[in-house]
Each structure stands twice: as structure tokens, then as C-alpha cells.
Design a protein around this motif. Sequence first.
Motif, short mmCIF file in Angstrom:
data_model
loop_
_atom_site.label_atom_id
_atom_site.label_comp_id
_atom_site.label_asym_id
_atom_site.label_seq_id
_atom_site.Cartn_x
_atom_site.Cartn_y
_atom_site.Cartn_z
N PRO A 100 0.83 -1.21 0.00
CA PRO A 100 0.00 0.00 0.00
C PRO A 100 0.86 1.26 0.00
CG PRO A 100 -0.85 -1.58 1.56
CD PRO A 100 0.45 -2.13 1.05
N PHE A 101 0.49 2.21 -0.83
CA PHE A 101 1.16 3.50 -0.98
C PHE A 101 2.58 3.38 -1.53
CE2 PHE A 101 -2.41 5.34 0.86
CZ PHE A 101 -2.73 4.66 2.02
N MET A 102 2.93 2.22 -2.03
CA MET A 102 4.26 2.02 -2.58
C MET A 102 4.13 1.78 -4.08
SD MET A 102 7.18 1.99 -1.35
CE MET A 102 8.68 1.20 -0.99
N PRO A 103 4.62 2.71 -4.91
CA PRO A 103 4.48 2.52 -6.35
C PRO A 103 5.36 1.38 -6.86
CG PRO A 103 5.77 4.49 -5.89
CD PRO A 103 5.29 3.94 -4.57
N SER A 104 4.93 0.74 -7.91
CA SER A 104 5.72 -0.32 -8.53
C SER A 104 6.90 0.32 -9.27
CB SER A 104 4.86 -1.11 -9.52
OG SER A 104 4.61 -0.33 -10.67
N PRO A 105 7.92 -0.48 -9.62
CA PRO A 105 9.04 0.08 -10.40
C PRO A 105 8.59 0.72 -11.71
CG PRO A 105 9.65 -2.05 -9.50
CD PRO A 105 8.18 -1.86 -9.22
N THR A 106 7.58 0.13 -12.35
CA THR A 106 7.06 0.71 -13.59
C THR A 106 6.42 2.06 -13.33
OG1 THR A 106 6.74 -1.48 -14.56
CG2 THR A 106 5.45 0.32 -15.50
N GLN A 107 5.67 2.17 -12.25
CA GLN A 107 5.05 3.45 -11.90
C GLN A 107 6.11 4.48 -11.52
OE1 GLN A 107 2.59 1.69 -8.88
NE2 GLN A 107 0.71 2.10 -10.05
N MET A 108 7.18 4.04 -10.84
CA MET A 108 8.25 4.96 -10.47
C MET A 108 8.95 5.51 -11.70
SD MET A 108 9.57 3.01 -7.01
CE MET A 108 11.23 3.51 -7.22
N ALA A 109 9.14 4.67 -12.72
CA ALA A 109 9.75 5.13 -13.97
C ALA A 109 8.85 6.16 -14.65
CB ALA A 109 10.03 3.95 -14.90
N ALA A 110 7.54 5.91 -14.65
CA ALA A 110 6.59 6.85 -15.24
C ALA A 110 6.58 8.16 -14.45
CB ALA A 110 5.19 6.24 -15.28
N GLN A 111 6.65 8.08 -13.14
CA GLN A 111 6.68 9.29 -12.32
C GLN A 111 7.95 10.10 -12.57
OE1 GLN A 111 6.17 7.60 -8.42
NE2 GLN A 111 3.94 7.63 -8.56
N ALA A 112 9.08 9.42 -12.80
CA ALA A 112 10.32 10.11 -13.12
C ALA A 112 10.18 10.85 -14.46
CB ALA A 112 11.49 9.13 -13.18
N ALA A 113 9.51 10.24 -15.42
CA ALA A 113 9.28 10.90 -16.70
C ALA A 113 8.38 12.12 -16.52
CB ALA A 113 8.67 9.92 -17.70
N GLN A 114 7.35 12.01 -15.67
CA GLN A 114 6.47 13.15 -15.41
C GLN A 114 7.25 14.30 -14.77
OE1 GLN A 114 3.41 11.35 -13.03
NE2 GLN A 114 2.62 10.14 -14.74
N GLU A 115 8.12 13.96 -13.83
CA GLU A 115 8.94 14.99 -13.17
C GLU A 115 9.90 15.63 -14.16
OE1 GLU A 115 10.47 17.70 -10.77
OE2 GLU A 115 8.69 16.50 -10.31
N ALA A 116 10.46 14.82 -15.06
CA ALA A 116 11.36 15.36 -16.08
C ALA A 116 10.62 16.35 -16.99
CB ALA A 116 11.97 14.23 -16.90
N LEU A 117 9.39 16.03 -17.33
CA LEU A 117 8.58 16.94 -18.15
C LEU A 117 8.32 18.25 -17.41
CD1 LEU A 117 6.08 14.44 -19.74
CD2 LEU A 117 7.68 15.90 -20.98
N ARG A 118 8.04 18.17 -16.12
CA ARG A 118 7.85 19.40 -15.31
C ARG A 118 9.13 20.22 -15.32
NH1 ARG A 118 4.32 16.09 -12.49
NH2 ARG A 118 5.86 15.17 -11.10
N ARG A 119 10.27 19.56 -15.20
CA ARG A 119 11.54 20.27 -15.18
C ARG A 119 11.79 20.94 -16.55
NH1 ARG A 119 16.55 19.93 -12.36
NH2 ARG A 119 15.69 18.42 -10.90
N LEU A 120 11.52 20.20 -17.63
CA LEU A 120 11.69 20.79 -18.97
C LEU A 120 10.75 21.97 -19.18
CD1 LEU A 120 12.15 17.63 -21.18
CD2 LEU A 120 13.79 19.48 -20.88
N ASN A 121 9.54 21.87 -18.64
CA ASN A 121 8.57 22.95 -18.76
C ASN A 121 9.09 24.21 -18.06
OD1 ASN A 121 6.10 24.04 -19.60
ND2 ASN A 121 5.22 23.72 -17.58
N SER A 122 9.87 24.04 -17.00
CA SER A 122 10.39 25.21 -16.30
C SER A 122 11.47 25.94 -17.10
CB SER A 122 10.95 24.79 -14.93
OG SER A 122 12.14 24.05 -15.08
N PHE A 123 12.05 25.28 -18.12
CA PHE A 123 13.04 25.91 -18.97
C PHE A 123 12.40 26.83 -20.00
CE2 PHE A 123 15.65 21.98 -18.07
CZ PHE A 123 16.54 22.63 -17.23
N ILE A 124 11.09 26.65 -20.23
CA ILE A 124 10.41 27.43 -21.27
C ILE A 124 10.21 28.86 -20.82
CG2 ILE A 124 8.28 27.65 -22.61
CD1 ILE A 124 8.05 24.63 -22.52
#
Length: 124
Positions: A100-124
Amino acid sequence: MGELKDLRVIETLIELLGERDSFRKESSSIRKAAAEALVYLGDRQAVEPLIRSLDDHEPSVRQAAAIALGKIGDFRAIMPLMRAATPKFQLGVIYPMPVPFMPSPTQMAAQAAQEALRRLNSFI
């Protein structure tokens, strides 16, 4: 090794990501470490190999590649990161019940991609 800004180091790390057939079967921990080291070099030459690593079969490598792409900040990564931001599930594969409340490795990879997109958005 990741702190040296040397073209030979960059090329070696890219090879360890699996860019050459001879290195493709490296362990996932080596591929992950290569992705993590490339972020410290910040060389744009690493962007395309890191994008290809978003499709690695190992979630920890995908996660490291997404984090690296977000920190490097190259806009070529936006569309691949958008695809990687949605976890992929395969039919017929039995996924273990997550803690419970622990994301799977696949979900963690997807979350890292989402965070990377937020970071790239901050460069705009």
C-alpha cells in the motif's frame, strides 16, 4: 568517472547504456549507473541514447534515463518523455500486488518521466 568532461568518457557511458551490440547485455545496474553519470556531464550527445533508454526493459534504467533527460533539459526529450510518463502494462503478465502507498518500479519510472517533463517545462 561521470565528473570528467572527456569525450571518451561520454562515449563509454553511451556504450554502457546499450548503444552497441557488445554492451547491450550489460546488467541493468550498469545501464542505470551510466544514465546517472551522463547527467553530470550534461553533454547533448547523450540525449538520443538516453531517449532510447526510456524503452529499456528494466524500470530502474527507464527511471534513471528520465531523470537524466529532465536534468539535461533538451527539448528533443519532450515527446519521448510524454510517452514514458504513462506506465506500460502487458497483457498476460501477472504483476505483484504492490505494498500500500508504494508505487511499482514501472510506476516509479513513469513518475520520473512526469517529473522530467515538469523540469523541462520550467526551462520554457
